[in-house]
Design a protein around this motif. Structure first.
Motif, short mmCIF file in Angstrom:
data_model
loop_
_atom_site.label_atom_id
_atom_site.label_comp_id
_atom_site.label_asym_id
_atom_site.label_seq_id
_atom_site.Cartn_x
_atom_site.Cartn_y
_atom_site.Cartn_z
N SER A 166 0.83 -1.20 0.00
CA SER A 166 0.00 0.00 0.00
C SER A 166 0.87 1.25 0.00
O SER A 166 0.51 2.27 -0.62
N THR A 167 2.01 1.20 0.67
CA THR A 167 2.95 2.33 0.68
C THR A 167 3.42 2.61 -0.74
O THR A 167 3.51 3.77 -1.17
N ALA A 168 3.72 1.55 -1.48
CA ALA A 168 4.18 1.72 -2.86
C ALA A 168 3.10 2.32 -3.75
O ALA A 168 3.39 3.17 -4.60
N LEU A 169 1.85 1.90 -3.56
CA LEU A 169 0.76 2.48 -4.35
C LEU A 169 0.68 3.99 -4.12
O LEU A 169 0.50 4.76 -5.07
N MET A 170 0.82 4.41 -2.84
CA MET A 170 0.76 5.85 -2.55
C MET A 170 1.97 6.58 -3.11
O MET A 170 1.86 7.71 -3.61
N CYS A 171 3.16 5.96 -3.01
CA CYS A 171 4.36 6.59 -3.58
C CYS A 171 4.21 6.77 -5.09
O CYS A 171 4.62 7.80 -5.64
N HIS A 172 3.62 5.79 -5.75
CA HIS A 172 3.44 5.90 -7.20
C HIS A 172 2.56 7.10 -7.54
O HIS A 172 2.82 7.81 -8.52
N ARG A 173 1.54 7.32 -6.73
CA ARG A 173 0.61 8.42 -7.02
C ARG A 173 1.12 9.77 -6.54
O ARG A 173 1.02 10.78 -7.26
N LEU A 174 1.64 9.82 -5.31
CA LEU A 174 1.92 11.09 -4.66
C LEU A 174 3.39 11.50 -4.71
O LEU A 174 3.70 12.67 -4.48
N GLY A 175 4.27 10.54 -4.96
CA GLY A 175 5.71 10.80 -4.87
C GLY A 175 6.24 10.41 -3.50
O GLY A 175 5.52 10.46 -2.50
N ASP A 176 7.49 10.03 -3.44
CA ASP A 176 8.08 9.52 -2.20
C ASP A 176 8.03 10.52 -1.05
O ASP A 176 7.78 10.16 0.11
N ARG A 177 8.28 11.81 -1.35
CA ARG A 177 8.37 12.81 -0.29
C ARG A 177 7.04 13.03 0.42
O ARG A 177 7.02 13.55 1.54
N ALA A 178 5.94 12.65 -0.21
CA ALA A 178 4.62 12.89 0.37
C ALA A 178 4.16 11.77 1.29
O ALA A 178 3.11 11.90 1.92
#
Length: 379
Positions: free
Chosen positions: A130-142
């Motif tokens: 789930s962390t990866a899904l959010m990183c894909h959408r929002l970017g790592d810094r977010a």
């Protein structure tokens, strides 16, 4: 490439099922390789509730492993604190970490109303999918994600790094949040909690949201989505989605031995004990007796308050109806009846008919409207 085709097929299934309503999450599902986050072994449920069949990657073909990874299915990765990679055959115990089925993960992210530009705190990294899904959408810094279990956190960090993502990853108590990166626009919990920890309130901006499954010691669940006010309070209704995750370890029930069922006062029950077999009825009963664990089921329910020793035991009455025997300082079944009757008088609705309000001194669940019947959470 087979993995790409399987990811697209999974995204199609989630869209048809209504889990992936936001096309941006669909793109994330198509892009993130779930197989990276399963490690070298997983376990699936058997017909016995506490036994799990372990499947090692080396024991199946590459195609079989990919098909396994892209089923909309939860795969257990840790049992009783030990990774399943060290086990063979069938393992007995309780799951303590897993790769939750993608449909539920995406439904959670969608329900949290995460939007481009948001900064998110995730409580419960788990495998990191789930962390990866959010990183894909929002970017790592977010994205900031916290995991309580050091071994699970290490595995997630390795998987995320291998997949090319570098969010802020913290090993520690997610119930305390992560103040360094505050304030957050959204806080999501991929673990269930008995009440909302106050550090979450302090670390989410005014107008931001907290999305978390609310559970209790009877295992009743409702899905909370709260908006923070500018007065330090939070309020929101429970959502229609039936989402729940493993309970945060500090919020789980204490160990329960077989209780000694002593005598007590016997009377006729005003409600059918089988109402606790209904998910909404169980949640409502739990509001009435939040410090009790539930044993048994059907006509014969045992409620046991481990702190005071209070007990309530129901039995079918040969003459019709049910009886309840109670002992101890807490009349557990009296409180359950009060909550259940209020629910039944309202038409026995889904948990989404209830809401939650949090203030500096109180957290309480209400029925209908904030000034309706209410029950305090065990904060």
């Amino acid at each position: 490439m087979r993995a790409v085709r399987l990811r697209r097929a999974l995204a199609d299934r989630l869209s048809r099922a209504g889990s992936s309503r936001d096309p941006v999450w669909r793109d994330a599902v198509e892009s993130v390789a779930r197989e990276r986050f399963l490690g070298s072994a997983v376990a699936e449920a058997t017909e016995y509730g506490d036994r799990w069949k372990v499947i090692h990657r080396e024991e199946v073909t590459e195609d079989e492993w990919l098909e396994l990874a892209y089923r909309d299915q939860t795969w257990v990765t840790q049992i009783d604190g030990t990774t399943v990679e060290t086990a063979r055959g069938t393992v007995q115990g309780a799951p303590t970490s897993s790769s939750t089925l993608p449909g539920l993960v995406v439904l959670m992210l969608d329900a949290a109303q995460i939007a481009n530009g948001d900064k998110v705190l995730e409580v419960g990294t788990g495998t990191g999918y789930s962390t990866a899904l959010m990183c894909h959408r929002l970017g790592d810094r977010a994205v900031t994600s916290i995991e309580y279990d050091a071994a699970v956190a290490g595995r997630a960090r390795d998987a995320l790094t291998a997949a090319g993502y570098s969010p802020t990853l913290v090993t520690g108590d997610g119930l305390a949040g992560y103040e360094k990166n505050a304030e957050y626009d959204r806080l999501i919990a991929t673990c269930s909690v008995r009440y909302v920890p106050m550090p979450w309130m302090w670390q989410v901006r005014d107008g931001g949201t907290i999305t978390a499954p609310l559970t209790g010691w009877m295992r009743g669940v409702a899905f909370a989505h709260l908006t923070l006010g500018d007065d330090g309070t939070a309020r929101g209704r429970f959502l229609e989605e039936d989402i729940y995750f493993m309970t945060a370890r500090p919020h789980g029930p204490p160990p329960v031995a077989s209780p000694y069922l002593a005598g007590g006062e016997v009377r006729e029950s005003r409600v059918d004990p089988r109402v606790l077999d209904d998910p909404a009825g169980l949640f409502v009963a739990q509001l009435g007796a939040p410090s009790a664990v539930r044993l048994g089921g059907g006509d014969e329910v045992i409620l046991w308050d481990v702190a005071t020793g209070s007990q309530a035991v129901t039995r079918p009455d040969p003459a019709g109806g049910w009886t309840v025997r109670q002992r101890g300082p807490l009349r557990l079944w009296d409180a359950v009846e009060h909550a259940v009757l209020a629910w039944q008088n309202a038409g026995s609705p889904h948990q989404s008919a209830y809401g939650l309000t949090i203030t500096a001194g109180r957290q309480y669940v209400w029925l209908g409207e904030p000034d309706g019947p209410s029950w305090d959470l065990p904060v």
